[in-house]
Design a protein around this motif. Sequence first.
Motif, PDB file in Angstrom:
ATOM      1  N   GLU A  83     -10.653   3.103   2.516  1.00  0.00           N
ATOM      2  CA  GLU A  83      -9.364   2.752   3.104  1.00  0.00           C
ATOM      3  C   GLU A  83      -9.368   1.305   3.583  1.00  0.00           C
ATOM      4  O   GLU A  83      -8.381   0.577   3.400  1.00  0.00           O
ATOM      5  CB  GLU A  83      -9.008   3.680   4.265  1.00  0.00           C
ATOM      6  CG  GLU A  83      -7.628   3.342   4.831  1.00  0.00           C
ATOM      7  CD  GLU A  83      -7.236   4.163   6.045  1.00  0.00           C
ATOM      8  OE1 GLU A  83      -6.035   4.160   6.384  1.00  0.00           O
ATOM      9  OE2 GLU A  83      -8.122   4.792   6.653  1.00  0.00           O
ATOM     10  N   GLY A 100       0.813  -1.209   0.000  1.00  0.00           N
ATOM     11  CA  GLY A 100       0.000   0.000   0.000  1.00  0.00           C
ATOM     12  C   GLY A 100       0.843   1.254   0.000  1.00  0.00           C
ATOM     13  O   GLY A 100       0.424   2.291   0.546  1.00  0.00           O
ATOM     14  N   SER A 116      -8.925  -0.896   0.623  1.00  0.00           N
ATOM     15  CA  SER A 116      -7.562  -0.807   0.100  1.00  0.00           C
ATOM     16  C   SER A 116      -6.576  -1.547   0.998  1.00  0.00           C
ATOM     17  O   SER A 116      -5.714  -2.295   0.522  1.00  0.00           O
ATOM     18  CB  SER A 116      -7.155   0.661  -0.023  1.00  0.00           C
ATOM     19  OG  SER A 116      -5.814   0.787  -0.427  1.00  0.00           O
ATOM     20  N   LEU A 117      -6.713  -1.352   2.321  1.00  0.00           N
ATOM     21  CA  LEU A 117      -5.821  -2.030   3.256  1.00  0.00           C
ATOM     22  C   LEU A 117      -5.997  -3.541   3.187  1.00  0.00           C
ATOM     23  O   LEU A 117      -5.021  -4.300   3.216  1.00  0.00           O
ATOM     24  CB  LEU A 117      -6.085  -1.547   4.681  1.00  0.00           C
ATOM     25  CG  LEU A 117      -5.619  -0.131   5.032  1.00  0.00           C
ATOM     26  CD1 LEU A 117      -6.115   0.255   6.419  1.00  0.00           C
ATOM     27  CD2 LEU A 117      -4.098  -0.022   4.964  1.00  0.00           C
ATOM     28  N   SER A 160      -4.155  -4.979   0.171  1.00  0.00           N
ATOM     29  CA  SER A 160      -2.699  -5.033   0.358  1.00  0.00           C
ATOM     30  C   SER A 160      -2.317  -6.018   1.452  1.00  0.00           C
ATOM     31  O   SER A 160      -1.250  -6.649   1.394  1.00  0.00           O
ATOM     32  CB  SER A 160      -2.164  -3.639   0.711  1.00  0.00           C
ATOM     33  OG  SER A 160      -2.386  -2.728  -0.346  1.00  0.00           O
TER      34      SER A 160
END
Length: 316
Positions: free
Chosen positions: A290, A260, A293-294, A297
């Motif tokens: 977020e 990320g 996205s986290l 990753s």
Amino acid sequence: MYCFRLPFTMPRTARLDFAAAELLIHEEGEQRIWLKSSEKKGQPLRDAASCVVRGEGYAARDEAALEGERWRDVISRSLARMHLAADFGDQDPMSSSTTTAEPVFSEHFGRHVMEGVAGVTVFQDQPDLLLITAGDVLGCVRPSEEKCRSVFLHAVQLHEPLKVAERLAFDLYSGSFFQTSAAARLLMLTMAVETLLDLQPRSTAAQAHVTAMIKDTEANADLTHAERTSLLGSLNWLHNESIGQAGRRLARSLEPRKYGGRKPADFFTRCYEVRSALTHGYVPRPDNREVNSLAGSLESFVADLLAGGLLTETPD
């Protein structure tokens, strides 16, 4: 005029027992609110797992957006009163491709195409509008035959058995792939990392300080038995490093890789912060973009931890 749509999914064990395909909830002037199946046209609501609340007749986009949120609350309280539930998809994985592909789809179908996302969506009333959801354009990860053969061959040569903790971590890691909620994925992946941690003792000075606090707590006559037991349990944990410290130490073994856009230790710290916010009910909740996205990753982060020697023996 503007409209809104609010999709939601019923639990596997519950349905709304309406024989009709649509249920008119409210009608006033040009404004009309109704509930229908989002699975197939004309499907009775009693058979629908996925439903949508539609509203129309609003003069302004902001008005339609506010009304969409208001009707979400109406639906939520109504379902709670009937001991039912609904998933409005707030934590679902988010599409990154459909928005940019809208013009392509519009040209292909010969009509305006819009991405259907979780939550309240506001749009102008268009009779020929076609909604496409992320599920309609899901991709599939498919490593090449060459890479598969190479990885399997190296794994056989290394013959590096999984430790007990690594097997549990792999089960949690794999389980996260079957979760539709981004928050659930992040929580399971964080749990996978936690199973791999080996908490080390703190420094001699730190342990001595903790021991002194334990003795003071044991000698404090003003504390109730329950208070003393609770405090002693927490204090005993302080003899070893924290999960955050152990996690960052483990994460550094993945350097110089980044996740990320962050160094491994910094990335783990942020994941653990968001994990704590989710599990302890922080308000406002972490932003779903977020979290999504986290979680994406973090899949790579956990996979790299579990790859063992293959991480360096085989190319990415």
